[in-house]
Design an enzyme around this catalytic site. Sequence first.
Site, PDB file in Angstrom:
ATOM      1  N   ASP A  42      61.866  21.076  23.564  1.00  0.00           N
ATOM      2  CA  ASP A  42      61.815  19.740  22.991  1.00  0.00           C
ATOM      3  C   ASP A  42      61.999  19.984  21.505  1.00  0.00           C
ATOM      4  OD1 ASP A  42      61.044  17.408  21.644  1.00  0.00           O
ATOM      5  OD2 ASP A  42      59.888  16.745  23.376  1.00  0.00           O
ATOM      6  N   HIS A  43      63.183  19.666  20.993  1.00  0.00           N
ATOM      7  CA  HIS A  43      63.473  20.129  19.639  1.00  0.00           C
ATOM      8  C   HIS A  43      62.565  19.492  18.590  1.00  0.00           C
ATOM      9  CE1 HIS A  43      66.088  16.551  19.678  1.00  0.00           C
ATOM     10  NE2 HIS A  43      65.910  16.540  18.384  1.00  0.00           N
ATOM     11  N   HIS A  98      59.751  13.314  23.382  1.00  0.00           N
ATOM     12  CA  HIS A  98      59.490  13.507  21.955  1.00  0.00           C
ATOM     13  C   HIS A  98      58.230  12.775  21.459  1.00  0.00           C
ATOM     14  CE1 HIS A  98      63.358  15.277  22.116  1.00  0.00           C
ATOM     15  NE2 HIS A  98      64.054  14.165  22.088  1.00  0.00           N
ATOM     16  N   ARG A 141      83.200  27.216  32.287  1.00  0.00           N
ATOM     17  CA  ARG A 141      84.302  27.404  33.248  1.00  0.00           C
ATOM     18  C   ARG A 141      85.649  27.629  32.563  1.00  0.00           C
ATOM     19  NH1 ARG A 141      83.261  22.069  36.538  1.00  0.00           N
ATOM     20  NH2 ARG A 141      83.086  21.491  34.350  1.00  0.00           N
ATOM     21  N   ASP A 169      64.477   8.792  27.426  1.00  0.00           N
ATOM     22  CA  ASP A 169      65.194   9.620  26.454  1.00  0.00           C
ATOM     23  C   ASP A 169      64.298  10.044  25.289  1.00  0.00           C
ATOM     24  OD1 ASP A 169      67.754  10.737  25.682  1.00  0.00           O
ATOM     25  OD2 ASP A 169      67.747   9.321  24.017  1.00  0.00           O
ATOM     26  N   LYS A 172      60.503  21.076  14.645  1.00  0.00           N
ATOM     27  CA  LYS A 172      60.626  20.512  13.288  1.00  0.00           C
ATOM     28  C   LYS A 172      59.479  21.013  12.411  1.00  0.00           C
ATOM     29  CE  LYS A 172      62.954  16.243  14.609  1.00  0.00           C
ATOM     30  NZ  LYS A 172      64.196  16.323  13.860  1.00  0.00           N
ATOM     31  N   LYS A 184      67.132   2.440  18.600  1.00  0.00           N
ATOM     32  CA  LYS A 184      68.431   2.728  17.993  1.00  0.00           C
ATOM     33  C   LYS A 184      68.903   1.507  17.207  1.00  0.00           C
ATOM     34  CE  LYS A 184      69.814   6.152  21.365  1.00  0.00           C
ATOM     35  NZ  LYS A 184      69.710   7.280  20.429  1.00  0.00           N
ATOM     36  N   GLU A 194      66.077   5.170  14.618  1.00  0.00           N
ATOM     37  CA  GLU A 194      67.428   5.689  14.371  1.00  0.00           C
ATOM     38  C   GLU A 194      68.320   4.536  13.923  1.00  0.00           C
ATOM     39  OE1 GLU A 194      68.599   8.917  17.467  1.00  0.00           O
ATOM     40  OE2 GLU A 194      67.535   7.354  18.544  1.00  0.00           O
ATOM     41  N   LYS A 236      66.547  19.333  27.679  1.00  0.00           N
ATOM     42  CA  LYS A 236      66.217  18.015  28.225  1.00  0.00           C
ATOM     43  C   LYS A 236      67.503  17.373  28.737  1.00  0.00           C
ATOM     44  CE  LYS A 236      66.813  14.345  24.932  1.00  0.00           C
ATOM     45  NZ  LYS A 236      66.321  13.304  24.086  1.00  0.00           N
TER      46      LYS A 236
HETATM   47  P1  NAP Z   1      78.735  18.920  27.379  1.00  0.00           P
HETATM   48  O1  NAP Z   1      79.325  18.727  26.026  1.00  0.00           O
HETATM   49  O2  NAP Z   1      79.234  18.097  28.515  1.00  0.00           O
HETATM   50  O3  NAP Z   1      78.913  20.464  27.741  1.00  0.00           O
HETATM   51  C1  NAP Z   1      78.635  20.967  29.023  1.00  0.00           C
HETATM   52  C2  NAP Z   1      78.932  22.439  29.026  1.00  0.00           C
HETATM   53  O4  NAP Z   1      78.668  22.966  30.327  1.00  0.00           O
HETATM   54  C3  NAP Z   1      80.384  22.787  28.730  1.00  0.00           C
HETATM   55  O5  NAP Z   1      80.424  24.010  28.023  1.00  0.00           O
HETATM   56  C4  NAP Z   1      80.999  22.945  30.124  1.00  0.00           C
HETATM   57  O6  NAP Z   1      82.157  23.723  30.043  1.00  0.00           O
HETATM   58  C5  NAP Z   1      79.822  23.643  30.835  1.00  0.00           C
HETATM   59  N1  NAP Z   1      79.848  23.480  32.292  1.00  0.00           N
HETATM   60  C6  NAP Z   1      79.926  22.330  32.989  1.00  0.00           C
HETATM   61  N2  NAP Z   1      79.937  22.587  34.317  1.00  0.00           N
HETATM   62  C7  NAP Z   1      79.855  23.931  34.457  1.00  0.00           C
HETATM   63  C8  NAP Z   1      79.818  24.822  35.560  1.00  0.00           C
HETATM   64  N3  NAP Z   1      79.906  24.383  36.829  1.00  0.00           N
HETATM   65  N4  NAP Z   1      79.728  26.137  35.329  1.00  0.00           N
HETATM   66  C9  NAP Z   1      79.650  26.612  34.060  1.00  0.00           C
HETATM   67  N5  NAP Z   1      79.673  25.830  32.975  1.00  0.00           N
HETATM   68  C10 NAP Z   1      79.787  24.501  33.165  1.00  0.00           C
HETATM   69  O7  NAP Z   1      77.150  18.725  27.359  1.00  0.00           O
HETATM   70  P2  NAP Z   1      76.156  18.924  26.106  1.00  0.00           P
HETATM   71  O8  NAP Z   1      76.120  17.666  25.337  1.00  0.00           O
HETATM   72  O9  NAP Z   1      76.478  20.191  25.418  1.00  0.00           O
HETATM   73  O10 NAP Z   1      74.745  19.016  26.838  1.00  0.00           O
HETATM   74  C11 NAP Z   1      74.312  20.159  27.540  1.00  0.00           C
HETATM   75  C12 NAP Z   1      72.870  19.927  27.980  1.00  0.00           C
HETATM   76  O11 NAP Z   1      72.059  19.736  26.828  1.00  0.00           O
HETATM   77  C13 NAP Z   1      72.672  18.667  28.830  1.00  0.00           C
HETATM   78  O12 NAP Z   1      71.638  18.900  29.742  1.00  0.00           O
HETATM   79  C14 NAP Z   1      72.237  17.625  27.813  1.00  0.00           C
HETATM   80  O13 NAP Z   1      71.481  16.601  28.405  1.00  0.00           O
HETATM   81  C15 NAP Z   1      71.392  18.484  26.905  1.00  0.00           C
HETATM   82  N6  NAP Z   1      71.244  17.950  25.546  1.00  0.00           N
HETATM   83  C16 NAP Z   1      72.351  17.708  24.777  1.00  0.00           C
HETATM   84  C17 NAP Z   1      72.189  17.235  23.491  1.00  0.00           C
HETATM   85  C18 NAP Z   1      73.368  16.990  22.603  1.00  0.00           C
HETATM   86  O14 NAP Z   1      73.155  16.615  21.441  1.00  0.00           O
HETATM   87  N7  NAP Z   1      74.587  17.191  23.049  1.00  0.00           N
HETATM   88  C19 NAP Z   1      70.891  16.995  22.979  1.00  0.00           C
HETATM   89  C20 NAP Z   1      69.794  17.264  23.784  1.00  0.00           C
HETATM   90  C21 NAP Z   1      69.990  17.743  25.055  1.00  0.00           C
HETATM   91  P3  NAP Z   1      83.278  23.722  31.222  1.00  0.00           P
HETATM   92  O15 NAP Z   1      83.557  22.302  31.546  1.00  0.00           O
HETATM   93  O16 NAP Z   1      84.425  24.463  30.645  1.00  0.00           O
HETATM   94  O17 NAP Z   1      82.653  24.454  32.341  1.00  0.00           O
END
Ligand code: NAP
Length: 483
Positions: free
Chosen positions: A177-178, A240, A51, A235, A182, A331, A216, A148
């Site tokens: 599922d990363h 995993h 956004r 989680d 691996k 953890k 972890e 996930k």
């Molecule tokens: P995050 O840091 O909160 O990022 C969310 C992203 O989505 C941002 O780019 C946000 O940008 C965008 N977004 C939110 N609402 C939106 C909308 N209505 N329209 C368009 N874009 C929108 O989350 P994240 O950690 O990257 O995680 C993303 C997904 O991956 C989640 O499902 C999470 O569970 C999964 N995941 C994350 C990790 C990790 O290590 N971070 C690991 C495994 C899985 P704007 O706010 O500018 O829109």
Amino acid sequence: MVSRVIPVDPFDLVIFGGTGDLARRKILPGLFRRFCAGQMPKDARIIGAARADMDAAGYRALIAEAIAEFGGGRTCEDGTLDGFLERLHYVPIDARGEKGWADLAGLMRDDVVRAYYFSVGPSLFGDLAQRLNAHGMTDEASRIVVEKPFGRDLASAKALNKDLATYFDESQIYRIDHYLGKETVQNLMAVRFGNMLFEPLWNSQYVDHIQITVAETVGVGGRGEYYDKSGAMRDMVQNHLMQLLCLIAMEPPSKFDPDAVRDEKLKVIRALDAVEPHHIVRGQYEAGDEGPGYREEAGDPRSRTESYIAMKVGISNWRWAGTPFYLRTGKRLKARSSEITVVFKELNHSIFGEQQDHRNVLSIRLQPNEGITLGVTIKEPGPGGMRLVDVPLDMTFADALGEDGADQTDAYERLIMDVIRGNQTLFMRGDEVEAAWAWTDPIIDGWDARGDVPKTYDSGSEGPVDAVQMLARDTRVWRKVAP
Ligand code: NAP
């Protein structure tokens, strides 16, 4: 040994959530490394979408910073970063509104692979799928990648599958599922099905038990409130550890193709026994030198969410009936270490008399120091009769394969390239995910119904003492959690 890099077809990869944590920490740095490796064709493009208002220059600056911070220090020749950044584009878009969709549709090309990575919360999956369809941005060859958590129980996973299936065929959906990306996890299949040595012994007649550990050292930190809604079972175990269990326990697929492999994994999940409450230990870490306790980090002094889980799991099929699988993850443990250990049975008869209580142990280390060790019994060198000693046959990949063994391609980059190639083998199928939740739900429901309170454990320890006792009741011991 020289790595072979097979270029992929030209693509437009749209990353919804392209400014988020996952995109900056994993996806974009991974794509950069693939670019450096020469795997990305000249006309491949990566389009960030979120956004926030930003132009392409702003997005390139954001990603350059992310690569500097999270790129793992791997650098390419001078000027290569610019070459990569030139491929980046950005479209401000709202998954729930109309903003940006016409712009994105106008940007997409017809003659390349179209892949859409949903790196956003699952509540947006349905909206994204619906709008991609409404704006005519998909065809039979388009793919979507979803992150996930894929649901938090069977009902929500089914609803997500249904939403996606409205617009996409299962063959177009890549559930990441990363762990499956691996190197060593894939090696598990190579070891099992590429060697004559192990498969004949791979059953309850010869295997005493199997341990799967994912430990972890980090706590939940700033993610405490988010994590508190899921816990280790949702989680880590449902996805995993379940995938690792499937790969270690499945029957040999007829060939290494996506459905043959996933059919066999599904059969394992469906053969899992319901888990008795006394075969599970849940834990929460206490405050220590490493930081505050779990409840403090979760922001709820009465939280009953587990940061640790250990369980004994049975598989009711011909191959595994009678061989327990012990799973554990947590953890703030003593060391960061992921390992699968296959402990073989004692000899039926020892010609060496009572001194022989040695067992073969096969350890498959997923991280760190990826590699495989097989413990074998030999004669202790020197005079003085026949004394036996266990020694490891050690195949640390870094030693055995030189640079290629040490320089592991990150799971995300491998999996994203598989998406572009259209290879679903290392992605979870919808029915697998649902079967895993169908097994997990009654366990979690049971805790809720009984008001189960997790045991505490010291930060930096190996987990709750109850987990040790659980194995002691079976006259077994956990492998040491060591790096
Ligand atoms: P995050 O840091 O909160 O990022 C969310 C992203 O989505 C941002 O780019 C946000 O940008 C965008 N977004 C939110 N609402 C939106 C909308 N209505 N329209 C368009 N874009 C929108 O989350 P994240 O950690 O990257 O995680 C993303 C997904 O991956 C989640 O499902 C999470 O569970 C999964 N995941 C994350 C990790 C990790 O290590 N971070 C690991 C495994 C899985 P704007 O706010 O500018 O829109």
